[in-house]
Design an enzyme around this catalytic site. Structure first.
Site, short mmCIF file in Angstrom:
data_model
loop_
_atom_site.label_atom_id
_atom_site.label_comp_id
_atom_site.label_asym_id
_atom_site.label_seq_id
_atom_site.Cartn_x
_atom_site.Cartn_y
_atom_site.Cartn_z
N GLY A 123 -17.23 26.89 39.92
CA GLY A 123 -16.55 28.17 40.06
C GLY A 123 -16.22 28.50 41.50
O GLY A 123 -15.16 29.04 41.82
N ASN A 173 -20.91 39.62 37.08
CA ASN A 173 -22.10 38.80 36.86
C ASN A 173 -23.40 39.58 36.89
O ASN A 173 -24.38 39.17 36.28
CB ASN A 173 -22.15 37.66 37.88
CG ASN A 173 -21.95 38.15 39.30
OD1 ASN A 173 -21.02 38.91 39.59
ND2 ASN A 173 -22.83 37.75 40.19
N GLN A 227 -18.17 34.38 34.32
CA GLN A 227 -19.14 34.97 33.37
C GLN A 227 -18.53 35.20 32.00
O GLN A 227 -19.26 35.37 31.02
CB GLN A 227 -19.68 36.29 33.93
CG GLN A 227 -20.53 36.14 35.17
CD GLN A 227 -21.86 35.45 34.91
OE1 GLN A 227 -22.39 35.47 33.81
NE2 GLN A 227 -22.41 34.83 35.95
N SER A 249 -16.69 27.96 35.21
CA SER A 249 -17.77 27.09 35.67
C SER A 249 -18.57 26.58 34.48
O SER A 249 -19.00 27.37 33.63
CB SER A 249 -18.67 27.90 36.60
OG SER A 249 -19.83 27.17 36.90
N HIS A 309 -21.62 25.32 33.92
CA HIS A 309 -23.05 25.54 33.62
C HIS A 309 -23.36 26.94 33.10
O HIS A 309 -24.51 27.24 32.79
CB HIS A 309 -23.91 25.20 34.84
CG HIS A 309 -23.82 26.18 35.96
ND1 HIS A 309 -24.83 27.08 36.22
CD2 HIS A 309 -22.86 26.42 36.87
CE1 HIS A 309 -24.49 27.82 37.28
NE2 HIS A 309 -23.30 27.44 37.68
N THR A 348 -12.67 11.36 43.35
CA THR A 348 -12.90 10.71 42.07
C THR A 348 -13.46 11.72 41.07
O THR A 348 -14.38 12.47 41.40
CB THR A 348 -13.87 9.53 42.25
OG1 THR A 348 -13.25 8.61 43.14
CG2 THR A 348 -14.17 8.84 40.93
N CYS A 374 -34.86 41.46 48.31
CA CYS A 374 -35.81 40.38 48.42
C CYS A 374 -35.40 39.16 47.64
O CYS A 374 -35.95 38.09 47.83
CB CYS A 374 -37.17 40.86 47.96
SG CYS A 374 -37.89 41.92 49.18
#
Lengths: 396, 146
Positions: A69, A149, A177, A197, A199, A235, A323
């Site tokens: 993505g 997202n 998403q 994307s 995954h 490739t 964090c």
């Protein structure tokens, strides 16, 4: 382990892995070579391209495979900016885009482009009117995400597409998403460029695609060999491309039934959290929302500490707290929807997948209130709140 | 990303709470940055008899609060003054670089509480400077994080 972080990534489905495996070993040929071994791989890529195109309502020669993505977003923005520089230097996007778009826009600003970052409302929506108002004669590209997202809000993409078309401005959407969860049609929505994307929908990592409407003068981002019809050198990631197409095909089989199940689980989780935990708010739009997204802010607690406690119970989730972002600022998305910093730090995102069960959600609903309470008892902000409240009670 | 000690101190925090008749209280950090630490001290004959904390923050912030309060209990004021953020971090078997500011917060929290104690008792503690206002957005964070 209970996995509630499907917006971060998803596991590769066994059928997908099975489809990919031969391309690592016996079918290892380079698709650019002339012998049979290689030509079979060229065919595999063509088939994958046709599958991706069909699902998006596009033509196969409008699909370009990328490394993911991020590359697709970079290519769409930098490429179109370069191609249309003579026509204008203005881009329109929103404040809640993924960093792959936002940081690319910032980079373009360094190279003489002007970018309008549209505000969003408290639910994370931009209006088509806002987009239209921001268009000026120098505007060359509008880039607005299909769905966010972090908070799951689904943007009015078809209306924005209509406006872009009306003004003759190219329209890109980061649909990373949305693909795999929503039915997308690039012609219905009048989308010119679309990033996805692998995954995010049970495909492999390291592979994605960019849809490029036929006739767009998109120059290459990566130069080298003549792959992808001379537009994207390198490739081909044959196993990745095959796996992504397989995953996409599976995602859109019985999509409505799967969506109904996940959405019911989502709503059950949202209701459960509301009922069990005081001083919380749902971030993102209540209904114009990805079927798998839950995002709450809990007052007086910090998100990362909740993640650690959940992790100890084997529950994986994510947060918009500073964090977890690697910086000291909380999520730009949560700030853009108007959350004060302390509520942005106290956010928890739970994103569901096809394999999550009601029992898993029940366990979360049992543990989460305890963890929030535990952190609140430790929190000086909660202490202040209780003191103010009890003095307010006394004054009554 | 965290050492076992950090996780332990976070999962089993010690000295959480308030001391109602504390001799010194210090609050540092601010909600913008996502952490606030409030340190309570009970001091008698120059010795820190008890220390407690309340912390809004991440795992590292809770762990450093636990570690600091454990380290200073039973110490004289002078001994406590010598404890640096590095000592706290070291006692936790280290912190990720982005979390070093949490240990700084612990050191600042202690000093703010000692300052409060000194002010209340009109004492001068050698080397102790007035704490930065906790409302100050530009507290030590930014440098510590890089």
């Amino acid at each position: 382990m209970i996995y509630f972080d499907h917006a971060a990534t998803t596991p590769v489905r066994p059928e997908v892995l099975e489809a990919m495996l031969p391309y690592f070993t016996e079918k290892f040929g380079n698709p650019s070579s002339v012998y049979k071994l290689a030509q079979a791989n060229k065919k595999a890529i063509d088939d994958a391209r046709a599958t991706v195109a069909k699902i998006l309502g596009a033509q196969p020669n409008e699909i370009y495979f990328t490394s993911g993505g991020t590359e697709a977003d970079n290519w769409a923005l930098k490429g179109m900016a370069e191609a249309l520089r003579k026509q204008g230097n203005h881009l329109i996007t929103t404040k809640i885009e993924h960093h792959a778009v936002l940081h690319t826009c910032e980079d373009l600003e360094k190279h003489g482009f002007e970018v309008t970052y549209l505000d969003v409302d408290e639910n994370g929506l931009v209006t088509p009117e806002q987009v239209e108002k921001a268009i000026k004669k120098e505007t060359i590209l509008i880039s607005i995400m299909y769905a966010n997202n972090e908070i799951g809000t689904i943007m009015p993409i078809a209306e924005i597409g209509k406006i872009a078309r009306k003004h003759g401005v190219i329209f890109h959407t980061d649909a990373v998403q949305a693909v795999g969860q929503l039915r997308i049609d690039v012609n219905r929505d009048q989308i010119d460029l679309l990033s996805l994307s692998g995954h995010k929908f049970y495909g492999p990592k390291g592979v994605g695609a960019l849809y490029v409407r036929r006739g767009l003068p998109l120059p290459s981002l990566l130069h080298g060999g003549g792959q992808e019809r001379r537009r994207r050198a390198g490739t081909e990631n044959v196993p990745g491309i095959v796996g992504m197409a397989k995953a996409l095909e599976l995602a859109y089989q019985d999509l409505e039934a799967k969506t109904a199940k996940i959405q019911a689980l989502r709503d059950y989780m949202i209701e459960g959290i509301y009922q069990r935990i005081p001083h919380c708010r749902l971030n993102g739009h209540r209904t114009l929302r990805l079927p798998n997204n839950v995002n709450f802010s809990f007052a007086f607690v910090e998100g990362e500490s909740l993640l650690l406690l959940l992790d100890m119970e084997g529950i994986a989730a994510s947060s918009g707290s500073a964090c977890t972002s690697g910086s000291l600022d909380p999520s730009h998305v949560l700030l853009a929807i108007g959350l004060p910093h302390e509520l942005a730090h106290g956010s928890l995102r739970l994103t569901l997948g096809e394999d999550n069960t009601r029992e898993e959600v029940d366990l979360l609903l049992e543990k989460l209130p305890l963890f929030v309470q535990r952190m609140r008892e430790m929190s000086p902000l909660y202490e202040d709140y209780l003191k103010q409240n009890s003095s307010a009670e006394l004054q009554k | 990303m965290y050492s076992e000690k950090v996780i332990n101190c976070f999962m089993n925090p010690q000295n959480v709470g308030e001391i109602p008749d504390a001799d010194g209280v210090g609050t540092v950090g601010n909600p913008r940055c996502g952490d606030i630490m409030k340190i309570y001290l009970k001091i008698k004959d120059n010795i820190i008899e008890d220390a407690k904390f309340k912390t809004f923050g991440c795992g590292a912030a809770v762990a450093t609060s636990t570690m600091l309060t454990q380290m200073i209990k039973g110490k004289t004021i002078d001994e406590a003054m010598k404890i640096t953020n590095q000592d706290v971090a070291k006692a936790l078997d280290g912190l990720p670089p982005i979390k070093m500011h949490c240990s700084l917060l612990a050191e600042e929290g202690l000093k703010a509480a000692l300052w409060d104690y000194a002010q209340k008792n009109q004492l001068t503690i050698e080397g102790l400077e007035p704490p930065e206002s906790s409302e100050d957005e530009e507290h030590a964070h930014s440098e510590a994080a890089e």
